[in-house]
Design a protein around this motif. Structure first.
Motif, mmCIF file in Angstrom:
data_model
loop_
_atom_site.group_PDB
_atom_site.id
_atom_site.type_symbol
_atom_site.label_atom_id
_atom_site.label_comp_id
_atom_site.label_asym_id
_atom_site.label_seq_id
_atom_site.Cartn_x
_atom_site.Cartn_y
_atom_site.Cartn_z
ATOM 1 N N ALA A 1 -20.490 30.029 -2.929
ATOM 2 C CA ALA A 1 -20.978 28.832 -2.244
ATOM 3 C C ALA A 1 -20.599 28.887 -0.771
ATOM 4 O O ALA A 1 -19.534 28.452 -0.379
ATOM 5 N N ALA A 2 -21.482 29.481 0.042
ATOM 6 C CA ALA A 2 -21.229 29.586 1.483
ATOM 7 C C ALA A 2 -22.311 28.810 2.228
ATOM 8 O O ALA A 2 -23.351 29.371 2.563
ATOM 9 N N PRO A 3 -22.089 27.524 2.480
ATOM 10 C CA PRO A 3 -23.156 26.686 3.028
ATOM 11 C C PRO A 3 -23.716 27.192 4.360
ATOM 12 O O PRO A 3 -24.934 27.184 4.548
ATOM 13 N N ALA A 4 -22.833 27.656 5.240
ATOM 14 C CA ALA A 4 -23.318 28.085 6.556
ATOM 15 C C ALA A 4 -24.275 29.266 6.429
ATOM 16 O O ALA A 4 -25.265 29.368 7.161
ATOM 17 N N VAL A 5 -23.990 30.158 5.475
ATOM 18 C CA VAL A 5 -24.845 31.326 5.302
ATOM 19 C C VAL A 5 -26.191 30.908 4.705
ATOM 20 O O VAL A 5 -27.241 31.420 5.101
ATOM 21 N N VAL A 6 -26.156 29.967 3.753
ATOM 22 C CA VAL A 6 -27.418 29.462 3.200
ATOM 23 C C VAL A 6 -28.266 28.880 4.323
ATOM 24 O O VAL A 6 -29.462 29.152 4.426
ATOM 25 N N PHE A 7 -27.607 28.107 5.167
ATOM 26 C CA PHE A 7 -28.301 27.496 6.296
ATOM 27 C C PHE A 7 -28.972 28.570 7.145
ATOM 28 O O PHE A 7 -30.155 28.502 7.458
ATOM 29 N N PHE A 8 -28.217 29.585 7.502
ATOM 30 C CA PHE A 8 -28.735 30.668 8.331
ATOM 31 C C PHE A 8 -29.910 31.373 7.656
ATOM 32 O O PHE A 8 -30.955 31.607 8.262
ATOM 33 N N MET A 9 -29.734 31.691 6.375
ATOM 34 C CA MET A 9 -30.774 32.412 5.640
ATOM 35 C C MET A 9 -32.043 31.572 5.542
ATOM 36 O O MET A 9 -33.156 32.090 5.599
ATOM 37 N N ARG A 10 -31.872 30.267 5.379
ATOM 38 C CA ARG A 10 -33.025 29.376 5.291
ATOM 39 C C ARG A 10 -33.808 29.429 6.600
ATOM 40 O O ARG A 10 -35.038 29.569 6.589
ATOM 41 N N GLN A 11 -33.090 29.335 7.714
ATOM 42 C CA GLN A 11 -33.770 29.391 9.000
ATOM 43 C C GLN A 11 -34.530 30.709 9.142
ATOM 44 O O GLN A 11 -35.652 30.749 9.617
ATOM 45 N N TYR A 12 -33.881 31.774 8.704
ATOM 46 C CA TYR A 12 -34.505 33.090 8.814
ATOM 47 C C TYR A 12 -35.764 33.169 7.960
ATOM 48 O O TYR A 12 -36.811 33.639 8.408
ATOM 49 N N LEU A 13 -35.664 32.675 6.721
ATOM 50 C CA LEU A 13 -36.813 32.742 5.814
ATOM 51 C C LEU A 13 -37.962 31.883 6.317
ATOM 52 O O LEU A 13 -39.124 32.275 6.239
ATOM 53 N N LEU A 14 -37.629 30.702 6.841
ATOM 54 C CA LEU A 14 -38.680 29.825 7.359
ATOM 55 C C LEU A 14 -39.480 30.543 8.431
ATOM 56 O O LEU A 14 -40.695 30.385 8.530
ATOM 57 N N ALA A 15 -38.792 31.359 9.223
ATOM 58 C CA ALA A 15 -39.463 32.028 10.327
ATOM 59 C C ALA A 15 -40.213 33.275 9.877
ATOM 60 O O ALA A 15 -41.197 33.667 10.500
ATOM 61 N N THR A 16 -39.759 33.924 8.803
ATOM 62 C CA THR A 16 -40.313 35.245 8.495
ATOM 63 C C THR A 16 -41.134 35.321 7.209
ATOM 64 O O THR A 16 -41.993 36.183 7.082
ATOM 65 N N LEU A 17 -40.836 34.440 6.245
ATOM 66 C CA LEU A 17 -41.464 34.618 4.937
ATOM 67 C C LEU A 17 -42.904 34.083 4.930
ATOM 68 O O LEU A 17 -43.142 32.952 5.304
ATOM 69 N N SER A 18 -43.826 34.928 4.513
ATOM 70 C CA SER A 18 -45.182 34.416 4.343
ATOM 71 C C SER A 18 -45.431 34.216 2.855
ATOM 72 O O SER A 18 -45.019 35.029 2.020
ATOM 73 N N HIS A 19 -46.085 33.121 2.539
ATOM 74 C CA HIS A 19 -46.231 32.762 1.144
ATOM 75 C C HIS A 19 -47.125 33.734 0.388
ATOM 76 O O HIS A 19 -47.037 33.850 -0.834
ATOM 77 N N GLU A 20 -47.961 34.449 1.135
ATOM 78 C CA GLU A 20 -48.887 35.376 0.479
ATOM 79 C C GLU A 20 -48.142 36.460 -0.304
ATOM 80 O O GLU A 20 -48.588 36.884 -1.373
ATOM 81 N N ILE A 21 -47.024 36.884 0.233
ATOM 82 C CA ILE A 21 -46.265 37.934 -0.452
ATOM 83 C C ILE A 21 -45.838 37.451 -1.828
ATOM 84 O O ILE A 21 -45.972 38.161 -2.831
ATOM 85 N N VAL A 22 -45.323 36.214 -1.857
ATOM 86 C CA VAL A 22 -44.870 35.658 -3.131
ATOM 87 C C VAL A 22 -46.054 35.537 -4.093
ATOM 88 O O VAL A 22 -45.963 35.927 -5.260
#
Lengths: 284, 322
Positions: A155-176
């Motif tokens: 449970a590392a909240p700061a890392v989740v926060f960081f990863m979320r920001q990263y995913l929001l910027a990079t993840l395209s839903h088409e891949i999923v």
């Protein structure tokens, strides 16, 4: 007009010189203590007491000998720290990426509250729960075990926060969607497709998680009482004890040995580390 | 998604489940347990049946009103934090202004960043022991340096003087963290829309004006972030003061975290008192963070409203003109 230009050019030159002097002074200030540490690790105690020197001497092996003679076991501490930091880092990056992916991809009812909750949890200082944590671990007979130093890393909240920001910027839903069409299960999609996509973010966060765990003193000091379980920072604290009272060379030697791996890693990875700090800081 | 009859929303719960579970077990339960211990008479190494005190807030009361050591530790934590944060943020802002100024074009920026950040990566306990050795008395590297430079005639016992001891602890914190703050601020400046700087340059703004009118206001969120992380870090300051002087001389570098550690684990096993102290620390950090958030958010909204108002007015005026 010409005059103004000239004088402003001169001004810039003067201020630039001052800036360089200040920057160089600060750079020296950053290096000097470590330089003295490495130099003194090679000098004998009388040499150290006779004054400051910036050139190494020839007592390296003797200092090392004295150091290791007095039950200082850097190899053991190194290994313990390595085990704890590695597993804690793996837990942190894997489960934080997983949680962040869950936050970004799926539309579930508690998504927003969960995100707010993570931001709140980020503010909690770890010492606030230390007493209860210790009592709890004591009852589980988990003191002098590495588990309480590794498992909470999930449970590392700061890392989740960081990863979320990263995913929001990079993840395209088409891949999923595409992998769903291909029949890949959700967990498999995450492990095989999303996690590799997240590698840049994972790498920066892994470096920080590793360094933070490696440097952690408070929790290991509370939980680990048996000598063979000591981590590197606890080892370092032993150097302040009475057994090295007059052996300055050996103290510096011990300090040098315990920080050398970090220096090597830092200079190899400094570019990524600095990029990581920069990324991690821009949290909006 | 729905037309296939597959509902993926459960995966949101599944994927965040490990986090929640670990949080409940290793954070929430210990915090609640700590709070509970704060109301009890739990003391001593051997577990005894514990019960809640007749006056549940007795431990808290004792700490706040009858324990000079605890009060001192709170004050010290605050003093040490302010002493290191103020110069830290000023120097970091200054360096940020220099390194991001295209007109100055400082060379070797990359190298400076690498070197100034370096102290942050080295284990704090190593740095604490290193500095206590550097400031050794009567002969140590710093005393030798002072002697060589002719700054002092007799060796100075830095570590036995309250103000120098405090000053050195604050300095170490400052020295370890200003590089980190600088890099975060530089990243923040890089994120500002370059058009803003261009228009400022066209309008003839000088370096100072650009910095105070454009850079600083745009950095507000990041400054808030720096402030909060530094504050939570400052409240939990432990490694440096603990290993540097173990709180001495005369408790002048005793921080709240060290107080907690000392009460519970250094032979006195006063778990209840340490737990109460932890809760006080927790509440303080909560209040401070909440206050900072409130301060920033409120202004943001007020500004937004103001901007919307002027926008509406301008729109109306524009409509009228047409």
């Amino acid at each position: 007009m010409e005059k103004i230009k000239k004088s402003s050019a001169v001004n810039t030159k003067i201020s630039k010189t001052i800036i360089y002097i200040i920057c160089i002074f600060l750079a020296v200030l950053s290096i000097l203590p470590f330089w003295i540490m490495f130099v003194n690790a090679t000098r004998s105690t009388p040499e150290i007491q006779s004054g400051l020197s910036l050139l190494p001497s020839s007592h390296l092996s003797r200092n090392l000998h004295v150091l290791l003679d007095k039950s200082f076991d850097p190899l053991h501490g190194f290994l313990n720290s390595l085990i704890i930091s590695t597993f804690a880092t793996l837990c942190t990056v894997y489960f934080s990426s997983l949680a962040a992916y869950g936050l970004v991809t799926y539309k579930w009812k508690l998504r927003k509250p969960f995100f707010t909750f993570i931001i709140c949890v980020m503010m909690i200082p770890s010492q606030a729960s230390a007493i209860g944590f210790y009592q709890f671990m004591y009852k589980l007979h988990w003191t002098n075990s590495f588990l309480p130093l590794i498992l909470p890393a999930i449970a590392a909240p700061a890392v989740v926060f960081f990863m979320r920001q990263y995913l929001l910027a990079t993840l395209s839903h088409e891949i999923v969607e595409a992998s769903r069409v291909d029949g890949s299960g959700e967990i498999k999609t995450f492990n095989r497709i999303i996690l590799p996509l997240m590698m840049p973010a994972v790498a920066t966060q892994a470096i920080f998680a590793f360094v933070a765990n490696w440097n952690n003193l408070f929790m290991p000091m509370i939980l680990l009482t048996r000598k063979e379980k000591y981590t590197m920072p606890i080892m370092v604290s032993l150097l302040k004890g009475d057994i090295y009272k007059m052996e300055f060379g050996s103290i510096y030697m011990g300090l040098a040995l315990t920080s050398l791996p970090l220096f090597v890693v830092y200079f190899l990875l400094s570019r990524y580390i600095i990029a990581g700090v920069a990324l991690g800081g821009v949290k909006e | 998604m729905r037309r296939k009859g597959v509902n993926y929303s459960k995966f949101g719960y599944i994927f965040t489940f490990p986090f929640v579970l670990a949080f409940l077990i290793f954070s929430l339960y210990p915090i609640l347990y700590t709070a509970f211990i704060g109301f009890t008479n739990m003391q001593g190494l051997i577990p005894k049946p514990i019960h809640i005190l007749d006056n549940p807030f007795q431990n808290f009361k004792d700490l706040l009103f009858d324990n000079p050591s605890f009060r001192k530790s709170l004050i010290n934590t605050g003093v040490l934090w302010i002493l290191n944060f103020v110069p830290q943020i000023i120097l970091a802002l200054l360096l940020t202004a220099w390194f991001t100024n295209a007109r100055l074009n400082i060379k070797g920026k990359g190298l400076f960043k690498v070197l100034l950040y370096m102290p942050n990566i080295i284990t704090a306990s190593t740095i604490a022991v290193l500095f206590s050795t550097l400031f050794a008395y009567p002969v140590g590297p710093v005393n030798s340096l002072f002697d060589m430079m002719g700054w002092s005639h007799a060796p100075i016992n830095f570590l036995q003087d309250k103000s120098t001891a405090r000053g050195i602890v604050a300095f170490i914190q400052f020295w370890m963290w200003y590089g980190n703050t600088m890099i975060i601020l530089i990243a923040g400046v890089m994120g500002i829309n370059p058009a803003l700087f261009e228009s400022a340059a066209i309008d003839g703004a000088n370096g100072f004006q650009t910095f105070f009118r454009i850079t600083l206001p745009s950095l507000r969120t990041i400054l808030l972030f720096t402030l909060i992380t530094s504050m939570v870090g400052g409240l939990t300051m432990f490694d440096i003061p603990q290993l540097f002087l173990a709180g001495g001389p005369d408790d002048s570098t005793l921080t709240t975290s060290m107080f907690i550690y000392g009460q519970a684990f250094k032979g006195s096993y006063l778990y209840n008192r340490a737990a109460a102290a932890s809760m006080i620390m927790f509440v303080i950090s909560g209040i401070l963070s909440g206050f900072l958030f409130y301060l920033m958010r409120d202004r943001d909204e007020a500004k937004l409203k103001k901007a919307q108002k002027t926008y509406r007015k301008a729109a109306k005026a524009a409509v009228r003109e047409v």
